[in-house]
Design an enzyme around this catalytic site. Sequence first.
Site, PDB file in Angstrom:
ATOM      1  N   THR A   2       9.423   0.280-171.065  1.00 13.67           N
ATOM      2  CA  THR A   2       9.041  -1.120-170.841  1.00 13.67           C
ATOM      3  C   THR A   2       9.516  -1.516-169.444  1.00 13.67           C
ATOM      4  O   THR A   2       8.840  -1.247-168.464  1.00 13.67           O
ATOM      5  CB  THR A   2       9.609  -2.048-171.935  1.00 13.67           C
ATOM      6  N   LYS A  45      14.247   5.195-174.472  1.00 16.66           N
ATOM      7  CA  LYS A  45      13.911   4.097-173.589  1.00 16.66           C
ATOM      8  C   LYS A  45      14.915   2.986-173.823  1.00 16.66           C
ATOM      9  O   LYS A  45      15.470   2.829-174.914  1.00 16.66           O
ATOM     10  CB  LYS A  45      12.490   3.596-173.814  1.00 16.66           C
ATOM     11  N   THR A  82      18.077  -2.870-177.447  1.00 18.98           N
ATOM     12  CA  THR A  82      16.638  -2.714-177.291  1.00 18.98           C
ATOM     13  C   THR A  82      16.407  -1.323-176.783  1.00 18.98           C
ATOM     14  O   THR A  82      16.267  -1.105-175.596  1.00 18.98           O
ATOM     15  CB  THR A  82      16.048  -3.705-176.291  1.00 18.98           C
ATOM     16  N   GLU A  99      18.561  -3.441-166.651  1.00 16.76           N
ATOM     17  CA  GLU A  99      17.641  -4.208-165.816  1.00 16.76           C
ATOM     18  C   GLU A  99      18.345  -4.748-164.571  1.00 16.76           C
ATOM     19  O   GLU A  99      19.326  -5.489-164.666  1.00 16.76           O
ATOM     20  CB  GLU A  99      17.031  -5.349-166.630  1.00 16.76           C
ATOM     21  N   ASN A 134      13.988 -10.897-166.191  1.00 16.78           N
ATOM     22  CA  ASN A 134      13.914 -11.538-167.511  1.00 16.78           C
ATOM     23  C   ASN A 134      13.387 -12.964-167.458  1.00 16.78           C
ATOM     24  O   ASN A 134      12.951 -13.491-168.488  1.00 16.78           O
ATOM     25  CB  ASN A 134      15.290 -11.493-168.170  1.00 16.78           C
ATOM     26  N   THR A 183       5.221 -12.463-168.358  1.00 16.35           N
ATOM     27  CA  THR A 183       4.126 -12.595-167.403  1.00 16.35           C
ATOM     28  C   THR A 183       4.129 -11.457-166.398  1.00 16.35           C
ATOM     29  O   THR A 183       3.214 -11.378-165.588  1.00 16.35           O
ATOM     30  CB  THR A 183       4.236 -13.939-166.640  1.00 16.35           C
TER      31      THR A 183
END
Length: 407
Positions: free
Chosen positions: A157, A183, A194, A280, A402, A407
């Site tokens: 992702t 992942k 996650t 991230e 985040n 979008t």
Amino acid sequence: MEKTLQNLIRVNGGVTAAKGFRAAGIKAGIKAGRKDLGLIVSDVPAAAAGVFTTNVVRASCVTVTESVVKHSGVLQAVVANAGNANACTGKQGELDTLQMQQWTAEAIGIDSTLVGVASTGVIGVPLPMDKVSEGIRHAASMLHVTGGDDFAEAILTTDTCKKEIAVQVEIHGKTVTVGGVAKGSGMIHPNMATMLAFITTDAAVRADALQRALSQITDKTFNRITVDGDTSTNDMVLVMANGLAAHVLLVEEDPEWDRFVGALHTVCLHLAKAIARDGEGATKLIEVTVTGTRTESEAVQIAKTIVGSSLVKTAIYGTDANWGRIIAAAGRAGVSIDPGKIDVKLGSILVCQEGMGLAFDEDQAKSYLENETVSITVDLHQGDANATAYGCDLTYDYVKINASYRT
């Protein structure tokens, strides 16, 4: 090939390195611009074990796959998609998970009860089932012993890189391979995150023994990573052991059991650290080791608290040797400690001794904190237990990623 600890040999191939496994990863159109649906298939039914999210808000894929693993302890295939978590999608979401299971079974010619389902991505959006249907058929036609790399790409992702590993070890005179893929980048916190992780092996192992081994190893690997303190709705770790290495069936009493567990632990730890490193927006992997506690659980609790502290994470990002944030995090971890006995090191640099600051070379410390891996050691001098937790720094990019995730 690369020699590793515990007489292991590092090999290529990831999740398809073990005998009898094929995989594929394709673009189904669920997530724009990249591969987003994958299959892993064993030539024969495999003993299965799994660990699943502790979040009470769970996607239907978690419920369905956990039920398969618990009731039969056997899997032969896994279908996974990225770009859509199929979580909080009501009864239709449950039906869609079961449909994915059925379509996969039909595409590869097995019973649906042998199929696990995994999804990851945006919560609360229905799956585009027309794309999923065609994607499963396409992926089934692309299954190959070299398909592990494509599968690794298909489950990403916000990840910036694929996460794969495979190792080999000799057990009862046979070469046994353990391969894995994962992942995970955001919404990562101890007690599952996650993340999806799929591990394959050609070892012959009883399902109940495999489950106990995976549960214990998960506590020391995947459950010791954190990126942002959030736990997801879709997390799972699955292991499939198809026995095609053709050695004597392994049980815990076997003198060579520890060799298999060592290989499985190596794969899980590598994947867990890769997830933490790829947090991230992250620029650094942080390893926090707490020593000198009365029990391992105390060490784990403190290490997780430190590595999860936003103030510690931002200090590491800024290469600021602010050890006060580290000792403060240790003090709020909920463990009874003596502040006057605490020593703190950044790498090999002692910055705090007996709970007080020392004169140290700030430039040397700053230089150390510029490394891609930063090790923090906290010694409480209260016992002989220890534990390590893994995380990453907190950067401006984490907010950017985040703030616009949907979008």
